[in-house]
Design a protein around this motif. Structure first.
Motif, PDB file in Angstrom:
ATOM      1  N   VAL A 297      41.650  29.924  76.754  1.00 22.75           N
ATOM      2  CA  VAL A 297      42.813  29.084  76.452  1.00 22.75           C
ATOM      3  C   VAL A 297      42.406  27.821  75.716  1.00 22.75           C
ATOM      4  N   ARG A 298      41.415  27.107  76.258  1.00 22.93           N
ATOM      5  CA  ARG A 298      41.014  25.828  75.659  1.00 22.93           C
ATOM      6  C   ARG A 298      40.476  25.995  74.236  1.00 22.93           C
ATOM      7  N   PRO A 299      39.580  26.964  73.966  1.00 24.04           N
ATOM      8  CA  PRO A 299      39.125  27.138  72.576  1.00 24.04           C
ATOM      9  C   PRO A 299      40.251  27.492  71.614  1.00 24.04           C
ATOM     10  N   VAL A 300      41.263  28.252  72.082  1.00 25.12           N
ATOM     11  CA  VAL A 300      42.383  28.601  71.203  1.00 25.12           C
ATOM     12  C   VAL A 300      43.183  27.358  70.843  1.00 25.12           C
ATOM     13  N   LEU A 301      43.444  26.485  71.823  1.00 24.63           N
ATOM     14  CA  LEU A 301      44.191  25.252  71.549  1.00 24.63           C
ATOM     15  C   LEU A 301      43.433  24.356  70.583  1.00 24.63           C
ATOM     16  N   ILE A 302      42.143  24.204  70.820  1.00 28.24           N
ATOM     17  CA  ILE A 302      41.344  23.336  69.957  1.00 28.24           C
ATOM     18  C   ILE A 302      41.189  23.958  68.574  1.00 28.24           C
ATOM     19  N   GLY A 303      40.922  25.257  68.523  1.00 27.44           N
ATOM     20  CA  GLY A 303      40.759  25.921  67.233  1.00 27.44           C
ATOM     21  C   GLY A 303      42.033  25.934  66.423  1.00 27.44           C
ATOM     22  N   GLY A 304      43.190  26.054  67.087  1.00 31.12           N
ATOM     23  CA  GLY A 304      44.450  26.031  66.359  1.00 31.12           C
ATOM     24  C   GLY A 304      44.722  24.700  65.702  1.00 31.12           C
ATOM     25  N   ALA A 305      44.255  23.622  66.333  1.00 30.06           N
ATOM     26  CA  ALA A 305      44.474  22.293  65.760  1.00 30.06           C
ATOM     27  C   ALA A 305      43.515  21.989  64.619  1.00 30.06           C
ATOM     28  N   THR A 306      42.379  22.662  64.581  1.00 26.72           N
ATOM     29  CA  THR A 306      41.344  22.319  63.602  1.00 26.72           C
ATOM     30  C   THR A 306      41.030  23.450  62.624  1.00 26.72           C
ATOM     31  N   ARG A 307      41.705  24.602  62.744  1.00 25.78           N
ATOM     32  CA  ARG A 307      41.400  25.781  61.933  1.00 25.78           C
ATOM     33  C   ARG A 307      39.935  26.178  62.109  1.00 25.78           C
ATOM     34  N   LEU A 308      39.454  26.037  63.318  1.00 25.14           N
ATOM     35  CA  LEU A 308      38.065  26.338  63.627  1.00 25.14           C
ATOM     36  C   LEU A 308      37.996  27.689  64.325  1.00 25.14           C
ATOM     37  N   PRO A 309      37.142  28.597  63.873  1.00 19.78           N
ATOM     38  CA  PRO A 309      37.029  29.901  64.527  1.00 19.78           C
ATOM     39  C   PRO A 309      36.653  29.766  65.994  1.00 19.78           C
ATOM     40  N   PHE A 310      37.091  30.749  66.787  1.00 24.69           N
ATOM     41  CA  PHE A 310      36.912  30.713  68.229  1.00 24.69           C
ATOM     42  C   PHE A 310      35.449  30.530  68.616  1.00 24.69           C
ATOM     43  N   LEU A 311      34.559  31.277  67.963  1.00 29.11           N
ATOM     44  CA  LEU A 311      33.148  31.217  68.317  1.00 29.11           C
ATOM     45  C   LEU A 311      32.599  29.803  68.150  1.00 29.11           C
ATOM     46  N   TRP A 312      32.971  29.141  67.046  1.00 29.37           N
ATOM     47  CA  TRP A 312      32.432  27.800  66.791  1.00 29.37           C
ATOM     48  C   TRP A 312      33.043  26.761  67.714  1.00 29.37           C
ATOM     49  N   PRO A 357      39.910  33.407  51.526  1.00 34.70           N
ATOM     50  CA  PRO A 357      40.640  33.140  52.762  1.00 34.70           C
ATOM     51  C   PRO A 357      39.772  32.381  53.747  1.00 34.70           C
ATOM     52  N   ALA A 358      40.415  31.554  54.556  1.00 30.65           N
ATOM     53  CA  ALA A 358      39.686  30.803  55.583  1.00 30.65           C
ATOM     54  C   ALA A 358      39.228  31.753  56.659  1.00 30.65           C
ATOM     55  N   ALA A 359      38.038  31.513  57.171  1.00 31.15           N
ATOM     56  CA  ALA A 359      37.511  32.355  58.248  1.00 31.15           C
ATOM     57  C   ALA A 359      38.346  32.166  59.500  1.00 31.15           C
ATOM     58  N   GLN A 360      38.575  33.236  60.188  1.00 32.29           N
ATOM     59  CA  GLN A 360      39.376  33.204  61.412  1.00 32.29           C
ATOM     60  C   GLN A 360      38.536  33.684  62.575  1.00 32.29           C
TER      61      GLN A 360
END
Length: 360
Positions: A297-312, A357-360
């Motif tokens: 949950v937390r990585p998804v919220l943070i990644g959604g705000a920053t367009r940062l892939p889940f792994l990173w 395309p941006a990495a997802q």
């Protein structure tokens, strides 16, 4: 002008190198001098970024109240931190006498084997033997409490508390100046970033700020969610003071491994009441909730705000905490977000920015 009067061609270059060398040495010296206070500066920046929307709404309503608004917000931050700490210290002081009496009696008579040990499903015999050898006799209890005092050295605790108090006070002082002089600081940072990095400098700053805010949102929202879920679990399993423990869980969930400590306390309370199965259930359910929240949950919220892939996002959170402690929880994702942004810009060539395309 004679030939001897003409300046040497290498003079401007030598002067430039000398200036850069002097600037670098002074920068290293300044970094060395301020090294102890860098965590305070970083915490002040994180807090200022987190509360900036509220700060700007207040500034828009009272344009002439720059100083008193900064003072009020700084005092509010201090109260948010100090009130729970003061409440905990007060409660501990109230119970210190009872704990002291209990320890004195335990060292004089030993601690009898509690009834709940017989209900432990696994390792009952090993736990019984350990208790009989280490706590059931006065000699064993004295030895164990002596080791406990050695671990909890009051001098080390006092030094640590003093150090953290100084860091916290300096953080508040820095936060006040960051809020009061916000426009001037932002203008200077933009000018410096533009001179050093060009247009990329401002994009790096925006991405870092976006990542810090996303991280804070993820921490707060997920922490409140974990506290709400575990409050229900505490009520169902009959844990004493479920609402209080639920509130503590919500706060502790924002700190790495903090929620697990609260689960252990809740389990110990249930064991003291004779409910070993309830204690096991609290620990298992709590660890499952924390695992889902922290790793999904937390990585998804943070990644959604920053367009940062889940792994990173996951690497930024876990690696940042391991490297920088609690502060790394905010610095780690921000660093990963900036690095991924620079990597994407490196891959893009003029005229092809929209084709990759941006990495997802």
């Amino acid at each position: 002008m004679s030939f001897m009067d003409q300046p040497e061609p290498s003079a401007p270059r030598a002067t430039h190198i000398a200036r850069l060398t002097l600037a670098g040495l002074l920068a290293l010296l300044g970094l060395w001098i301020a090294w102890t206070f860098l965590p305070s500066l970083a915490w002040a920046v994180v807090i200022a970024v987190a509360i900036d929307p509220m700060h700007m709404r207040l500034r828009a309503r009272w344009p002439a109240g720059r100083t008193w608004i900064a003072t009020a917000i700084t005092l509010l931050v201090a109260l948010v931190v100090l009130v729970p700490v003061a409440a905990g210290i007060t409660q501990a002081a109230r119970e210190a006498h009872d704990v002291s009496v209990w320890m004195t009696q335990a060292q004089a008579n030993g601690l009898p084997l509690p009834e709940w040990v017989a209900k432990v499903p696994v390792g009952r015999e090993m736990l019984t033997n350990w208790w009989q050898a280490n706590l059931a006799t006065p000699e064993g209890a004295v030895h164990q409490f002596h080791q406990l005092r050695a671990v909890a050295d009051t001098r080390l605790i006092g030094t640590n508390v003093l150090h953290r108090s100084v860091v916290f006070a300096f953080t508040l002082l820095t936060l006040f100046f960051l809020l009061r002089d916000r426009e001037s600081i932002i203008a200077q940072m933009r000018r410096a970033g533009d001179r050093l990095f060009g247009p990329t400098g401002e994009r790096v700053g925006v991405q870092a700020l976006r990542s810090i805010r996303g991280t804070i949102d993820g921490l707060v929202l997920v922490g409140i969610g974990e506290g709400a879920v575990m409050t229900i679990v505490y009520i169902v399993l009959g844990v004493p003071h479920p609402l209080l423990l639920g509130s503590v869980t919500a706060v502790a969930a924002m700190i790495p491994f903090g929620a697990a400590l609260v689960f252990a306390i809740a389990g110990a309370l249930l064991i003291g009441m004779g409910s070993v199965a309830g204690a096991v259930a609290v620990m298992v359910i709590g660890l499952v909730v924390v695992g889902i929240a922290d790793h999904f949950v937390r990585p998804v919220l943070i990644g959604g705000a920053t367009r940062l892939p889940f792994l990173w996002v996951l690497i930024g959170i876990l690696g940042g905490v391991e490297t920088l402690g609690l502060l790394g929880l905010f610095i780690g994702p921000a660093t990963m977000a900036v690095l991924v942004m620079l990597w994407r810009e490196f891959l893009e060539t003029p005229g092809q920015a929209e084709e990759i395309p941006a990495a997802q």
